[in-house]
Structures are given as C-alpha cells and as structure tokens.
Design a protein around this motif. Sequence first.
Motif, PDB file in Angstrom:
ATOM      1  N   UNK A 109      31.503  30.597  30.415  1.00 37.29           N
ATOM      2  CA  UNK A 109      32.647  30.523  31.339  1.00 37.29           C
ATOM      3  C   UNK A 109      33.781  31.434  30.877  1.00 37.29           C
ATOM      4  N   UNK A 110      34.074  31.420  29.576  1.00 39.77           N
ATOM      5  CA  UNK A 110      35.148  32.275  29.067  1.00 39.77           C
ATOM      6  C   UNK A 110      34.801  33.754  29.204  1.00 39.77           C
ATOM      7  N   UNK A 111      33.572  34.097  28.870  1.00 37.41           N
ATOM      8  CA  UNK A 111      33.165  35.500  28.966  1.00 37.41           C
ATOM      9  C   UNK A 111      33.233  35.981  30.410  1.00 37.41           C
ATOM     10  N   UNK A 112      32.747  35.191  31.351  1.00 36.92           N
ATOM     11  CA  UNK A 112      32.834  35.591  32.761  1.00 36.92           C
ATOM     12  C   UNK A 112      34.289  35.702  33.213  1.00 36.92           C
ATOM     13  N   UNK A 113      35.129  34.781  32.749  1.00 36.68           N
ATOM     14  CA  UNK A 113      36.548  34.827  33.102  1.00 36.68           C
ATOM     15  C   UNK A 113      37.249  36.069  32.588  1.00 36.68           C
ATOM     16  N   UNK A 114      36.729  36.659  31.546  1.00 36.10           N
ATOM     17  CA  UNK A 114      37.316  37.878  30.988  1.00 36.10           C
ATOM     18  C   UNK A 114      36.572  39.141  31.418  1.00 36.10           C
ATOM     19  N   UNK A 115      35.275  39.022  31.629  1.00 42.58           N
ATOM     20  CA  UNK A 115      34.464  40.185  31.993  1.00 42.58           C
ATOM     21  C   UNK A 115      34.744  40.660  33.423  1.00 42.58           C
ATOM     22  N   UNK A 116      34.956  39.715  34.324  1.00 46.42           N
ATOM     23  CA  UNK A 116      35.219  40.113  35.721  1.00 46.42           C
ATOM     24  C   UNK A 116      36.505  40.930  35.854  1.00 46.42           C
ATOM     25  N   UNK A 117      37.627  40.527  35.246  1.00 46.02           N
ATOM     26  CA  UNK A 117      38.812  41.401  35.292  1.00 46.02           C
ATOM     27  C   UNK A 117      38.572  42.742  34.592  1.00 46.02           C
ATOM     28  N   UNK A 118      37.790  42.735  33.534  1.00 42.44           N
ATOM     29  CA  UNK A 118      37.455  43.984  32.845  1.00 42.44           C
ATOM     30  C   UNK A 118      36.753  44.935  33.814  1.00 42.44           C
ATOM     31  N   UNK A 119      35.840  44.383  34.625  1.00 46.45           N
ATOM     32  CA  UNK A 119      35.153  45.214  35.622  1.00 46.45           C
ATOM     33  C   UNK A 119      36.145  45.808  36.624  1.00 46.45           C
ATOM     34  N   UNK A 120      37.114  44.987  37.046  1.00 43.51           N
ATOM     35  CA  UNK A 120      38.112  45.455  38.011  1.00 43.51           C
ATOM     36  C   UNK A 120      38.980  46.549  37.388  1.00 43.51           C
ATOM     37  N   UNK A 121      39.468  46.306  36.188  1.00 43.32           N
ATOM     38  CA  UNK A 121      40.425  47.217  35.567  1.00 43.32           C
ATOM     39  C   UNK A 121      39.781  48.461  34.959  1.00 43.32           C
ATOM     40  N   UNK A 122      38.570  48.335  34.446  1.00 42.17           N
ATOM     41  CA  UNK A 122      37.941  49.457  33.747  1.00 42.17           C
ATOM     42  C   UNK A 122      36.898  50.205  34.571  1.00 42.17           C
ATOM     43  N   UNK A 123      36.294  49.518  35.530  1.00 43.28           N
ATOM     44  CA  UNK A 123      35.216  50.160  36.291  1.00 43.28           C
ATOM     45  C   UNK A 123      35.502  50.247  37.782  1.00 43.28           C
ATOM     46  N   UNK A 124      36.710  49.894  38.181  1.00 41.52           N
ATOM     47  CA  UNK A 124      37.108  50.042  39.572  1.00 41.52           C
ATOM     48  C   UNK A 124      36.384  49.120  40.541  1.00 41.52           C
ATOM     49  N   UNK A 125      35.916  47.974  40.062  1.00 40.88           N
ATOM     50  CA  UNK A 125      35.246  47.012  40.947  1.00 40.88           C
ATOM     51  C   UNK A 125      36.289  46.335  41.835  1.00 40.88           C
ATOM     52  N   UNK A 126      35.850  45.661  42.901  1.00 37.54           N
ATOM     53  CA  UNK A 126      36.795  45.074  43.870  1.00 37.54           C
ATOM     54  C   UNK A 126      37.739  44.039  43.249  1.00 37.54           C
ATOM     55  N   UNK A 127      38.967  44.037  43.738  1.00 35.14           N
ATOM     56  CA  UNK A 127      40.014  43.144  43.220  1.00 35.14           C
ATOM     57  C   UNK A 127      39.700  41.674  43.476  1.00 35.14           C
ATOM     58  N   UNK A 128      38.865  41.361  44.463  1.00 30.01           N
ATOM     59  CA  UNK A 128      38.556  39.957  44.741  1.00 30.01           C
ATOM     60  C   UNK A 128      37.840  39.294  43.555  1.00 30.01           C
ATOM     61  N   UNK A 129      37.338  40.070  42.603  1.00 28.24           N
ATOM     62  CA  UNK A 129      36.694  39.494  41.422  1.00 28.24           C
ATOM     63  C   UNK A 129      37.678  38.711  40.549  1.00 28.24           C
ATOM     64  N   UNK A 130      38.993  38.934  40.773  1.00 27.72           N
ATOM     65  CA  UNK A 130      39.994  38.142  40.058  1.00 27.72           C
ATOM     66  C   UNK A 130      39.874  36.656  40.424  1.00 27.72           C
ATOM     67  N   UNK A 131      39.473  36.357  41.640  1.00 31.23           N
ATOM     68  CA  UNK A 131      39.412  34.956  42.097  1.00 31.23           C
ATOM     69  C   UNK A 131      38.382  34.161  41.302  1.00 31.23           C
ATOM     70  N   UNK A 132      37.113  34.597  41.238  1.00 30.54           N
ATOM     71  CA  UNK A 132      36.179  33.826  40.401  1.00 30.54           C
ATOM     72  C   UNK A 132      36.548  33.882  38.911  1.00 30.54           C
ATOM     73  N   UNK A 133      37.188  34.963  38.482  1.00 29.61           N
ATOM     74  CA  UNK A 133      37.598  35.055  37.076  1.00 29.61           C
ATOM     75  C   UNK A 133      38.562  33.919  36.733  1.00 29.61           C
ATOM     76  N   UNK A 134      39.524  33.671  37.603  1.00 29.47           N
ATOM     77  CA  UNK A 134      40.475  32.577  37.379  1.00 29.47           C
ATOM     78  C   UNK A 134      39.739  31.240  37.346  1.00 29.47           C
TER      79      UNK A 134
END
Length: 109
Positions: free
Chosen positions: A16-41
């Motif tokens: 759970x912690x890794x997914x919560x941190x990995x999803x924002x990493x994808x958004x910020x570092x790899x340009x993935x969609x911003x909606x990934x912040x929602x499941x990250x939270x």
Amino acid sequence: MEILKFSSLFAVTAVAEILGCYLPWLVLKQGKPAWLWIPAIGFLVLFAWLLTLHPSAAGRTYAAYGGMYISVALIWLYFVEQVKLTSWDIVGAALALTGMAVIMLQPKI
C-alpha cells in the motif's frame, strides 16, 4: 504463527505504501495522467490504517515494519521495475527481516 501474521500484515502495508508513492512518481517523473493522484491518496490512507492494526506501540511497529518494507521494495524493484537484484540486496533484506523478527518477537514484559 505470530510472526507469520505480523509479516503478512506488514507485507500488505508495504505494498500500500509503495503504491501510494509510486503512482505520484509516475505522474511527476514519467508524465502519466494526473488522475493517478487519487488512488495514490487512497493507498496512503490504507497504509496508515494498516499500521494501526498492530498491537505494539507505534514506534516499535514502525521500526519493525521497516524490515518488511525493505524486502517488499526490493521485490517491487525486481518484478515491477525489472531491475536485477544483487547479492547485497538479498543479504540486506535478510538482515532487515531478522531485525523485524527480533523486534516483533521480543518477550512481553
């Protein structure tokens, strides 16, 4: 049996912690969609809640959890990020899990 229960709960908590941190990493570092912040939270909230399920004091729980987190993070590194683990990674994870067991299985005073 107690160590299996704690270990399983710690492993789920680490994912759970890794997914919560990995999803924002994808958004910020790899340009993935911003909606990934929602499941990250949601994953970070789940992570915090899972830590409260342990009967030990918070600090002891966090200390022991660190050993499992290291191990799960290395498994993530291998399977998700496709990075080959070194013998140093394996030995480090074994030491971390040993530390977790020492902390969690200490005699109750």
